[in-house]
Design a protein around this motif. Sequence first.
Motif, PDB file in Angstrom:
ATOM      1  N   ALA A  48      -0.779  -2.815  13.429  1.00 26.99           N
ATOM      2  CA  ALA A  48      -2.190  -2.523  13.210  1.00 26.99           C
ATOM      3  C   ALA A  48      -2.749  -3.435  12.122  1.00 26.99           C
ATOM      4  O   ALA A  48      -2.005  -3.912  11.259  1.00 26.99           O
ATOM      5  N   PRO A  49      -4.052  -3.682  12.155  1.00 21.15           N
ATOM      6  CA  PRO A  49      -4.669  -4.345  10.995  1.00 21.15           C
ATOM      7  C   PRO A  49      -4.429  -3.491   9.743  1.00 21.15           C
ATOM      8  O   PRO A  49      -4.228  -2.273   9.841  1.00 21.15           O
ATOM      9  N   ALA A 103      -1.648 -10.037  -6.136  1.00 23.70           N
ATOM     10  CA  ALA A 103      -1.274 -11.199  -5.328  1.00 23.70           C
ATOM     11  C   ALA A 103       0.127 -11.032  -4.756  1.00 23.70           C
ATOM     12  O   ALA A 103       0.381 -11.350  -3.579  1.00 23.70           O
ATOM     13  N   GLY A 104       1.045 -10.509  -5.563  1.00 24.27           N
ATOM     14  CA  GLY A 104       2.408 -10.285  -5.082  1.00 24.27           C
ATOM     15  C   GLY A 104       2.474  -9.228  -4.007  1.00 24.27           C
ATOM     16  O   GLY A 104       3.248  -9.349  -3.039  1.00 24.27           O
ATOM     17  N   ALA A 105       1.672  -8.181  -4.132  1.00 28.26           N
ATOM     18  CA  ALA A 105       1.664  -7.122  -3.118  1.00 28.26           C
ATOM     19  C   ALA A 105       1.141  -7.651  -1.782  1.00 28.26           C
ATOM     20  O   ALA A 105       1.636  -7.256  -0.716  1.00 28.26           O
ATOM     21  N   LEU A 106       0.162  -8.527  -1.815  1.00 30.75           N
ATOM     22  CA  LEU A 106      -0.336  -9.121  -0.575  1.00 30.75           C
ATOM     23  C   LEU A 106       0.739  -9.992   0.081  1.00 30.75           C
ATOM     24  O   LEU A 106       0.924  -9.962   1.300  1.00 30.75           O
ATOM     25  N   GLU A 111       5.160 -10.464   4.240  1.00 27.84           N
ATOM     26  CA  GLU A 111       6.590 -10.658   4.479  1.00 27.84           C
ATOM     27  C   GLU A 111       7.229  -9.451   5.145  1.00 27.84           C
ATOM     28  O   GLU A 111       8.168  -9.594   5.952  1.00 27.84           O
ATOM     29  N   LYS A 112       6.749  -8.256   4.845  1.00 27.15           N
ATOM     30  CA  LYS A 112       7.333  -7.020   5.377  1.00 27.15           C
ATOM     31  C   LYS A 112       6.473  -6.409   6.488  1.00 27.15           C
ATOM     32  O   LYS A 112       6.599  -5.222   6.784  1.00 27.15           O
ATOM     33  N   ALA A 113       5.641  -7.224   7.092  1.00 22.19           N
ATOM     34  CA  ALA A 113       4.688  -6.701   8.073  1.00 22.19           C
ATOM     35  C   ALA A 113       5.381  -5.945   9.196  1.00 22.19           C
ATOM     36  O   ALA A 113       4.917  -4.873   9.612  1.00 22.19           O
ATOM     37  N   GLU A 114       6.483  -6.464   9.705  1.00 23.56           N
ATOM     38  CA  GLU A 114       7.146  -5.805  10.835  1.00 23.56           C
ATOM     39  C   GLU A 114       7.629  -4.420  10.452  1.00 23.56           C
ATOM     40  O   GLU A 114       7.388  -3.444  11.183  1.00 23.56           O
ATOM     41  N   SER A 115       8.281  -4.286   9.308  1.00 23.73           N
ATOM     42  CA  SER A 115       8.784  -2.975   8.908  1.00 23.73           C
ATOM     43  C   SER A 115       7.656  -2.025   8.517  1.00 23.73           C
ATOM     44  O   SER A 115       7.809  -0.798   8.637  1.00 23.73           O
ATOM     45  N   ASP A 121      -1.364 -11.216  10.509  1.00 22.30           N
ATOM     46  CA  ASP A 121      -2.536 -12.070  10.668  1.00 22.30           C
ATOM     47  C   ASP A 121      -3.849 -11.310  10.505  1.00 22.30           C
ATOM     48  O   ASP A 121      -4.923 -11.924  10.582  1.00 22.30           O
ATOM     49  N   ARG A 122      -3.765  -9.983  10.311  1.00 22.82           N
ATOM     50  CA  ARG A 122      -4.993  -9.177  10.170  1.00 22.82           C
ATOM     51  C   ARG A 122      -4.889  -8.279   8.936  1.00 22.82           C
ATOM     52  O   ARG A 122      -4.971  -7.072   9.010  1.00 22.82           O
ATOM     53  N   ILE A 123      -4.681  -8.932   7.802  1.00 28.30           N
ATOM     54  CA  ILE A 123      -4.610  -8.228   6.523  1.00 28.30           C
ATOM     55  C   ILE A 123      -5.886  -8.507   5.736  1.00 28.30           C
ATOM     56  O   ILE A 123      -6.301  -9.656   5.581  1.00 28.30           O
ATOM     57  N   LEU A 124      -6.519  -7.439   5.269  1.00 26.91           N
ATOM     58  CA  LEU A 124      -7.699  -7.537   4.416  1.00 26.91           C
ATOM     59  C   LEU A 124      -7.336  -7.053   3.016  1.00 26.91           C
ATOM     60  O   LEU A 124      -6.281  -6.429   2.802  1.00 26.91           O
TER      61      LEU A 124
END
Length: 287
Positions: A48-49, A103-106, A111-115, A121-124
């Motif tokens: 999901a975004p 900045a580190g959390a973004l 990096e952990k998007a899958e888990s 590609d859709r991070i705000l």
Amino acid sequence: MDHVARRAVAERVRERWRRGGPEMAETRDMSWHGLRLRLHRPTSDRPAPAMLYIHGGGWTLFSVDTHDRLMREYAARAGIVVIGIDYSLSPESKFPVALEEIAGALDWMEEKAESLGIDPDRILVGGDSAGANLAVSACLLRRDRHRARLAGMVLNYGAFAAEPTESYDAFDGPPFSLEVPEMDQFWSNYVDRPEDLANPLVAPLHAELHDLPPAFLAIAECDILAGCNHAMARKLAAAGVPTAAATYAGATHSFLEAMSISPLASRALDDQAAWIARVAADRDDRP
């Protein structure tokens, strides 16, 4: 009061404002580098975004608890995962500690998007007041470090520069929810020296704003920060950043957190949710 006592009072005062609201398919607290994060997922859809939401409070007050209802509203209305972060507060932690944490959390979300079940590609990024400041400055850091551009920035009545504007005279005093001496103290808490207030990562209104993500600015008409928000909207647009700015008549600073009793706040959240859905869809439709 000292800062610890003020924080305790703020948590108690805001407790009733975070009650109720949308229920989530998943809510969980996580720890990252010793900081607390809270994830809200409105549906089971994956990936999901997602939006990293940065609470306000003058870099000094508030938490993911005080802003829990607001984050759930964004998640439910926009159909996105929202992750809140308890970044290090000032004056104990001065600039650039909180900014580097954001900045580190973004980076971590990418990096952990899958888990996490989110689309990298859709991070705000979004935030209110000091949180909006940190959101823009984190995007400036990412640009200058050659990180991928985020899908969007949601900027609510941000503190973008310390200099007074005409709105300071118009909307200062007890009838309003943020007063000039309090804001001046927040700026002082955040930096080591007055000279730091000229740093474009402290006051992003003074930065070169090219190549930043699309932005939605929610501006409270009756807010000492209204002037710098209008200036930020103009400067973003002049830098070629796709910019939507809405001024909410009669609204004061922090008005979005009154969505349970305020039709105006609810309308503003709906405006932002529709914008978030559009920019997330635009990112999804790229060839």
